[in-house]
Design an enzyme around this catalytic site. Structure first.
Site, PDB file in Angstrom:
ATOM      1  N   CYS A   7       4.245  -2.585  16.499  1.00  0.00           N
ATOM      2  CA  CYS A   7       3.758  -1.611  17.486  1.00  0.00           C
ATOM      3  C   CYS A   7       2.342  -1.999  17.925  1.00  0.00           C
ATOM      4  O   CYS A   7       1.508  -2.347  17.098  1.00  0.00           O
ATOM      5  CB  CYS A   7       3.731  -0.208  16.879  1.00  0.00           C
ATOM      6  N   CYS A  20       5.387  -5.711   8.585  1.00  0.00           N
ATOM      7  CA  CYS A  20       6.365  -4.998   9.398  1.00  0.00           C
ATOM      8  C   CYS A  20       6.778  -5.860  10.585  1.00  0.00           C
ATOM      9  O   CYS A  20       5.916  -6.398  11.282  1.00  0.00           O
ATOM     10  CB  CYS A  20       5.770  -3.685   9.893  1.00  0.00           C
ATOM     11  N   GLU A  66       0.840  -1.198   0.000  1.00  0.00           N
ATOM     12  CA  GLU A  66       0.000   0.000   0.000  1.00  0.00           C
ATOM     13  C   GLU A  66       0.873   1.245   0.000  1.00  0.00           C
ATOM     14  O   GLU A  66       1.944   1.256   0.599  1.00  0.00           O
ATOM     15  CB  GLU A  66      -0.848   0.050   1.278  1.00  0.00           C
ATOM     16  N   CYS A 106       0.006   2.640   7.336  1.00  0.00           N
ATOM     17  CA  CYS A 106       0.725   2.251   8.543  1.00  0.00           C
ATOM     18  C   CYS A 106      -0.199   2.385   9.734  1.00  0.00           C
ATOM     19  O   CYS A 106      -0.078   3.280  10.546  1.00  0.00           O
ATOM     20  CB  CYS A 106       1.961   3.116   8.722  1.00  0.00           C
ATOM     21  N   CYS A 148       3.474   8.805   0.510  1.00  0.00           N
ATOM     22  CA  CYS A 148       3.954   7.953   1.604  1.00  0.00           C
ATOM     23  C   CYS A 148       4.139   6.549   1.061  1.00  0.00           C
ATOM     24  O   CYS A 148       3.179   5.934   0.598  1.00  0.00           O
ATOM     25  CB  CYS A 148       2.924   7.967   2.722  1.00  0.00           C
ATOM     26  N   CYS A 155      -0.695  -0.393  16.243  1.00  0.00           N
ATOM     27  CA  CYS A 155      -0.718  -0.390  14.781  1.00  0.00           C
ATOM     28  C   CYS A 155      -1.620  -1.518  14.290  1.00  0.00           C
ATOM     29  O   CYS A 155      -1.433  -2.671  14.647  1.00  0.00           O
ATOM     30  CB  CYS A 155       0.685  -0.577  14.237  1.00  0.00           C
TER      31      CYS A 155
END
Ligand code: SF4
Length: 341
Positions: free
Chosen positions: A117, A113, A93, A326, A106, A120
């Site tokens: 986090c 990932c 994305e 993100c 972005c 997230c």
């Protein structure tokens, strides 16, 4: 598609060599670079100054962009999210954010990932690094006009894909023509990567997603094993000394978790003296565990930093009806990010 040569990701010299392999003079590679990177064409037929026979051979042996757009969502403010498929079937994305004076794109640097986090929504699994061509390919698709700001803040930790990141930055700079100062690498605090980036002498901006002023709280929000904050700060100082670029710190404000007076005071102490800017990003709930702080708590946090001389901005979201790359978080900040050159 995969057994054909992918051209986005090659330098002009590599395109020259490729043209020669196909029996063409070297300068045809320069023409290819011009069409692909500067003019952004997406078909060989559009390369009107190339002989028809060469265009046909290119169609047989090469593809331009490794990404195929499979979904596009446009928010009412023009913010556009792209979903693209990669040659191995993975998807990535990236987001285009328009402004009156400048655009921001972005881009993602990894599929998934590995940082994970807690707040997230999307960084829950990691599949692989993106190639330089797959990173640059996002920009070529999302670019609407000359010289956008590029933020490496989509899915993934850019500094864990260091070589491909650096190759992508160089391609964007030299081939696409985007100034290094218009690019921002966002990291969760990969100290080795920050140092290596500093040593390259490029003028890219550094953004550090801190989200907590001490290691204990940070460890709760970002479970990946990261170097201590003191080490991150040392690396930030080195980055500033090497590049003279002001560092951005991103801080997602989570109600009752990291938004208290003592957190703001501790953060101000940590950043004291370092040329920097803090972006406060009030959480837009995507994970049940966390909530957005009240407006008064956000303002109190901002005021404490400002009173202590730390430049600080509260970022407001745009394009909320589409999902960001993100975990929705960075995009809120990105929507209003201005990279000063
Ligand atoms: S917020 Fe960014 S760094 Fe953290 S898990 Fe999500 S994608 Fe990774």
């Amino acid at each position: 598609m995969t057994d054909r040569t992918i051209l986005v990701g090659m330098t002009t010299q590599e395109l020259e060599a490729f043209a020669e392999q196909l029996g063409e003079p070297k300068y045809r590679g320069r023409q290819l670079a011009m069409w692909i990177y500067r003019k952004g064409v997406i078909t060989f037929d559009a390369m009107t100054d190339l002989p028809k026979a060469f265009r046909e051979r290119l169609g047989e042996f090469a593809v331009i962009n490794p990404l195929q757009v499979i979904d596009v969502k446009v928010a009412s403010d023009g913010t556009t999210k792209y979903l693209s498929q990669l040659p191995d079937g993975e998807t990535v994305e990236f987001v285009f954010i328009p402004h009156s004076d400048w655009d921001t794109i972005c881009v993602s640097t990894q599929v998934g990932c590995p940082i994970g986090c807690k707040f997230c929504a999307s960084g829950t699994s990691f599949s692989r690094n993106l190639t330089a061509g797959e990173i640059v390919g996002q920009v070529l698709i999302a670019r609407h006009r000359e010289n956008p700001n590029i933020v490496f803040m989509g899915m993934g930790e850019p500094l864990l894909n260091f070589d491909n990141l650096v190759k992508a930055i160089r391609l964007l700079n030299r081939e696409v023509g985007i100034g290094a100062r218009r690019m921002t690498v966002s990291t969760v605090g990969i100290v080795g990567g920050i140092r290596k980036l500093a040593q390259l002498g490029m003028q890219v901006n550094l953004a550090v997603s801190l989200h907590a002023p001490n290691d204990e709280l940070r460890g709760k929000l970002i479970p990946a094993k990261l170097p201590p904050i003191a080490e991150v700060m040392k690396a930030c100082w080195e980055y500033f000394q090497a590049t003279k670029r002001r560092i951005t710190f991103e801080y997602v404000l989570l109600k009752g978790v990291n938004d208290k007076v003592e957190h703001a005071v501790e953060l101000a102490r940590l950043l004291k003296g370092l040329p920097c800017h803090v972006n406060l990003i009030p959480y837009n709930p995507t994970v049940d565990e966390f909530e957005r702080p009240s407006e008064s708590a956000i303002e109190r946090f901002r005021q404490i930093l400002a009173d202590k001389g730390i430049p600080v901005t509260v970022r407001h979201e745009r394009g909320t009806e589409i999902q960001g790359a993100c975990g929705q978080l960075r995009r809120q900040h990105l929507a209003t990010l201005e990279v000063k050159t």
